[in-house]
Scaffold this motif. Structure first.
Motif, short mmCIF file in Angstrom:
data_model
loop_
_atom_site.label_atom_id
_atom_site.label_comp_id
_atom_site.label_asym_id
_atom_site.label_seq_id
_atom_site.Cartn_x
_atom_site.Cartn_y
_atom_site.Cartn_z
N ASN A 246 49.27 55.75 45.59
CA ASN A 246 48.86 54.45 46.12
C ASN A 246 49.99 53.43 46.12
OD1 ASN A 246 46.29 55.38 46.50
ND2 ASN A 246 45.46 54.52 44.61
N VAL A 247 51.21 53.92 45.85
CA VAL A 247 52.34 53.00 45.73
C VAL A 247 52.95 52.69 47.11
CG1 VAL A 247 54.69 52.75 44.82
CG2 VAL A 247 52.87 53.65 43.37
N VAL A 248 53.24 51.41 47.30
CA VAL A 248 53.97 50.93 48.47
C VAL A 248 55.34 50.46 47.94
CG1 VAL A 248 54.00 49.24 50.36
CG2 VAL A 248 51.82 50.19 49.56
N PRO A 249 56.35 51.32 47.99
CA PRO A 249 57.66 50.94 47.43
C PRO A 249 58.34 49.93 48.34
CG PRO A 249 57.46 53.32 47.85
CD PRO A 249 56.36 52.66 48.57
N SER A 250 58.93 48.92 47.74
CA SER A 250 59.49 47.83 48.55
C SER A 250 61.00 47.66 48.31
CB SER A 250 58.76 46.53 48.19
OG SER A 250 59.19 45.50 49.04
N VAL A 251 61.73 47.58 49.41
CA VAL A 251 63.18 47.41 49.37
C VAL A 251 63.56 46.28 50.31
CG1 VAL A 251 65.42 48.56 49.64
CG2 VAL A 251 63.37 49.94 49.32
N SER A 252 64.36 45.36 49.86
CA SER A 252 64.86 44.31 50.76
C SER A 252 66.38 44.47 50.93
CB SER A 252 64.53 42.91 50.22
OG SER A 252 63.16 42.75 50.04
N ARG A 253 67.16 43.92 49.97
CA ARG A 253 68.62 43.94 50.15
C ARG A 253 69.18 45.34 50.31
NH1 ARG A 253 69.75 40.27 45.01
NH2 ARG A 253 67.75 41.26 44.49
N GLY A 254 68.54 46.32 49.68
CA GLY A 254 69.03 47.70 49.76
C GLY A 254 69.10 48.21 51.19
N VAL A 255 68.21 47.70 52.05
CA VAL A 255 68.25 48.04 53.48
C VAL A 255 69.07 47.00 54.24
CG1 VAL A 255 66.86 48.20 55.59
CG2 VAL A 255 66.08 49.36 53.49
N LEU A 256 68.80 45.73 53.96
CA LEU A 256 69.37 44.64 54.77
C LEU A 256 70.90 44.62 54.73
CD1 LEU A 256 66.84 41.86 53.70
CD2 LEU A 256 66.79 43.22 55.80
N ARG A 257 71.47 45.09 53.63
CA ARG A 257 72.93 45.04 53.51
C ARG A 257 73.62 45.95 54.54
NH1 ARG A 257 75.37 49.11 50.51
NH2 ARG A 257 73.92 50.65 49.64
N HIS A 258 72.84 46.82 55.19
CA HIS A 258 73.43 47.72 56.19
C HIS A 258 73.53 47.08 57.58
CE1 HIS A 258 73.68 51.15 53.49
NE2 HIS A 258 72.53 50.73 53.00
N GLY A 259 72.93 45.88 57.75
CA GLY A 259 73.00 45.21 59.04
C GLY A 259 74.36 44.59 59.27
#
Ligand SMILES: O=c1ccn([C@@H]2O[C@H](COP(=O)(O)O)[C@@H](O)[C@H]2O)c(=O)[nH]1
Length: 283
Positions: A246-259
């Motif tokens: 039931n987990v919704v794992p959340s990532v922000s900077r870990g993805v955004l830094r690739h932009g």
């Protein structure tokens, strides 16, 4: 829809999105440092460009997009206008939008927050919102009720990913259980009998090592802290145990830094999604 008809519950919509797109949530957190790293100015044009790029790159492929309201509020009304547009465009592309606003106040004011984020005719209408229960779980009632009417979700802070949270959330209530467990028990009550998944979720950091609470709330478990805060998808089974499905794992900077490269943003999100799939399958 007539006022007597009820919308499809968020829990059902989320379960479907998790099953078809995978459970990953990507956060939209336009930090000033990220705008600079993307070659953008820390101004409204930079914010608009950053946000549009993330939505265009990711919204058609992840279950949930989670804008962090603070980074938009920073720019006043023009930032809110960017946020409104992003929410509408992300929802049109098929992502569920979880507004990370972490609101919490006395019930009458909570009613206004509920209207802001969970009423269908509001400019900031989102699929779900994060709230803080530390004015008492009952203070959240207007949001919980509005969520049912609109088919929305409410994600309640339980055990946050930051180390400072423990002194409040792990402290013991009059009944002898931790405050976090007390809140989780309320969430379980709200979700009783819901199928396939309740619409009241808990926020539980992926950084915790071991949650040490009963996470059987029949609702989604938002797990921030992956990436920049040091947790990895491989940590999820250890933190969430039998509730990992039931987990919704959340990532922000870990993805955004690739932009700002769109392909690189997509690759990063796909990598996290793969790692989550592997971790959950092996649990
Ligand atoms: O316990 C919590 C609750 C919310 N957050 C929010 O999630 C993101 C995390 O960003 P990263 O860049 O992946 O660290 C951010 O918006 C937080 O406000 C959290 O981190 N922990």
């Amino acid at each position: 829809m007539s006022p007597l008809e009820t919308a499809e519950p968020f829990g059902a919509r989320l379960r479907h999105a998790m099953d078809t797109r995978g459970p990953l949530c990507v956060g939209i957190d336009p930090h000033a440092s990220l705008l600079t790293a993307w070659g953008l100015n820390d101004d409204i044009a930079g914010l608009e460009r950053f946000t549009r790029t993330v939505v265009e790159a990711i919204a058609d492929r992840v279950a949930v997009l989670k804008p962090q309201s603070a980074f938009f509020e920073r720019f006043g009304s023009r930032g809110i206008a960017v946020l409104e547009k992003a929410v509408a465009e992300a929802r049109s592309a098929g992502a569920l939008v979880l507004m990370d606003a972490k609101r919490g106040d006395i019930g009458s004011t909570m009613g206004a927050y509920a209207e802001t984020f969970l009423r269908k005719d509001s400019p900031l209408f989102s699929d779900a919102v994060t709230v803080s229960p530390y004015l008492g779980f009952g203070s959240l009632r207007p949001a919980l009720d509005q969520a049912v009417i609109s088919g929305c979700g409410v994600f309640v802070l339980a055990l946050t990913s930051n180390p400072e949270g423990a002194e409040v959330q792990r402290s013991t209530s009059a009944g002898g259980v931790s405050l976090a467990q007390l809140m989780l028990n309320h969430m379980a009550d709200e979700n009783a009998d819901a199928e396939p998944l309740g619409s009241v979720g808990a926020v539980v950091g992926a950084t915790l090592g071991e949650a040490g609470v009963d996470l059987d709330i029949n609702g989604p478990l938002l797990a921030p802290g992956i990436g920049a805060q040091g947790a990895t998808p491989a940590d999820l089974p250890g933190v969430f145990g039998s509730a990992v499905g039931n987990v919704v794992p959340s990532v922000s900077r870990g993805v955004l830094r690739h932009g700002p490269d769109v392909a690189a943003l997509r690759e990063s999100a796909a990598r996290f999604a793969d790692e989550v799939r592997t971790a959950v399958a092996g649990a």
